[in-house]
Design an enzyme around this catalytic site. Structure first.
Site, PDB file in Angstrom:
ATOM      1  N   HIS A  94      37.453  41.690  34.374  1.00 16.33           N
ATOM      2  CA  HIS A  94      37.837  40.575  35.248  1.00 16.33           C
ATOM      3  C   HIS A  94      39.329  40.287  35.109  1.00 16.33           C
ATOM      4  O   HIS A  94      39.903  40.423  34.023  1.00 16.33           O
ATOM      5  CB  HIS A  94      37.025  39.318  34.903  1.00 16.33           C
ATOM      6  CG  HIS A  94      37.210  38.252  35.933  1.00 16.33           C
ATOM      7  ND1 HIS A  94      38.291  37.399  35.919  1.00 16.33           N
ATOM      8  CD2 HIS A  94      36.495  37.936  37.037  1.00 16.33           C
ATOM      9  CE1 HIS A  94      38.220  36.594  36.972  1.00 16.33           C
ATOM     10  NE2 HIS A  94      37.132  36.900  37.662  1.00 16.33           N
ATOM     11  N   GLU A 165      37.703  42.056  43.829  1.00 12.48           N
ATOM     12  CA  GLU A 165      38.147  40.660  43.740  1.00 12.48           C
ATOM     13  C   GLU A 165      39.674  40.608  43.783  1.00 12.48           C
ATOM     14  O   GLU A 165      40.320  40.795  42.737  1.00 12.48           O
ATOM     15  CB  GLU A 165      37.697  40.049  42.407  1.00 12.48           C
ATOM     16  CG  GLU A 165      36.215  40.198  42.153  1.00 12.48           C
ATOM     17  CD  GLU A 165      35.699  39.137  41.185  1.00 12.48           C
ATOM     18  OE1 GLU A 165      34.658  38.566  41.494  1.00 12.48           O
ATOM     19  OE2 GLU A 165      36.346  38.877  40.161  1.00 12.48           O
TER      20      GLU A 165
HETATM   21  P1  PGA Z   1      35.831  32.060  42.328  1.00 10.87           P
HETATM   22  O1  PGA Z   1      35.759  33.175  41.203  1.00 10.87           O
HETATM   23  O2  PGA Z   1      34.634  32.270  43.216  1.00 10.87           O
HETATM   24  O3  PGA Z   1      35.786  30.764  41.586  1.00 10.87           O
HETATM   25  O4  PGA Z   1      37.098  32.270  43.086  1.00 10.87           O
HETATM   26  C1  PGA Z   1      35.417  34.457  41.574  1.00 10.87           C
HETATM   27  C2  PGA Z   1      35.511  35.403  40.410  1.00 10.87           C
HETATM   28  O5  PGA Z   1      36.446  35.309  39.616  1.00 10.87           O
HETATM   29  O6  PGA Z   1      34.633  36.256  40.288  1.00 10.87           O
END
Ligand code: PGA
Length: 262
Positions: A94, A165
């Protein structure tokens, strides 16, 4: 492919709060058969997920793991510990971990290998740090995944999940990327990943400010097989609404459709 809808709570919800979250969520989604669901609580609440989800068909997992099998790694958690708790999914790479802990693609790749060895599915997060053209993003992500997937076999690549992401779309104050951008990137990645498998590319899910307003349009983008929801899933009603949207899109049997009407 059935849509895959997951959430990571990040560093939110105590074990007691998790208990209340599952009590609220499970009755709302337990009867929906149109999509696959996973929940990644903090380590301290994984056992709570197991208690609530064991009989439901929904999966649970963790937000990180150490690459080593065990030993002198104070404060870390091994894959065997997660497998023993029934985890099926483990998130790696992440943006917040890469940033805060300097995790490299090699580090992420080592975790992926360990997770696969323990028969769990790595959820590999990839994304550009700054807004850029789709073509540039595709190049960046392929370069990242080349290292992360390294010499993984085609069978291994089929077992991973890719979470696309864009870093700039994550977190408070951000907005989800447009379905056009997401579709272009995910379709290209899917085609590239297909060449690394025996024909079944792994699912690609989109994460970054997903909410009930953006869920349907992102899901309709080419190459998108599901959603990865952060802060908006901390409200179990909103996560349930997103799951219903995904299940409806996937085409439901009449019983499910009746339940899915908001
Ligand atoms: P968020 O986080 O939906 O709060 O933007 C997404 C993620 O980091 O997977």
């Amino acid at each position: 492919m059935r849509p895959l809808i997951g959430t990571s709570w990040k560093m939110n919800l105590t074990a007691s709060e998790a208990d209340a979250w599952f009590r609220r969520l499970v009755p709302q989604v337990a009867g929906l058969h149109g999509c696959d669901i996973f929940v990644l609580p903090p380590f301290t609440a994984i056992w709570v997920a197991r208690e609530h989800l064991a009989e439901t068909g929904m999966a649970w997992g963790a937000q990180d793991v150490h690459a080593e099998e065990g030993g002198a790694h104070t404060g870390d958690v091994s894959a065997s510990m997660l497998a023993d708790l029934g985890c099926r999914y483990v998130e790696v790479g992440h943006a917040e971990r890469r940033r805060a802990y300097g995790e490299t693609p090699q580090d992420v790749g080592a975790k992926v290998a360990t997770i696969l060895r323990w028969a769990m599915r790595p959820v590999i997060c990839v994304g550009e740090s700054e807004p850029a053209s789709s073509a540039r993003v595709i190049d960046l992500l392929r370069a990242d995944l080349e290292v992360i997937l390294d010499d993984r076999s085609p069978a291994d690549v089929e077992r991973v999940v890719i979470a696309y992401e864009p870093n700039w779309a994550i977190g408070e104050g951000a907005k989800a990327a447009t379905p056009e951008h997401v579709g272009t990137v995910c379709a290209a990645l899917s085609g590239w990943l297909r060449e690394r498998t025996a024909g079944a590319p792994p699912p690609i899910i989109y994460g970054g400010s997903v909410d009930r307003a953006s869920a349907a349009s992102v899901l309709s983008a080419e190459g998108v097989d599901g959603l990865f929801v952060g802060r908006n899933a901390l409200d179990p009603d909103q996560f349930a609404a997103i799951v219903r949207i995904a299940a409806m899109r996937a085409g439901l049997d009449p019983q499910d459709a009746a339940r899915a009407i908001p």
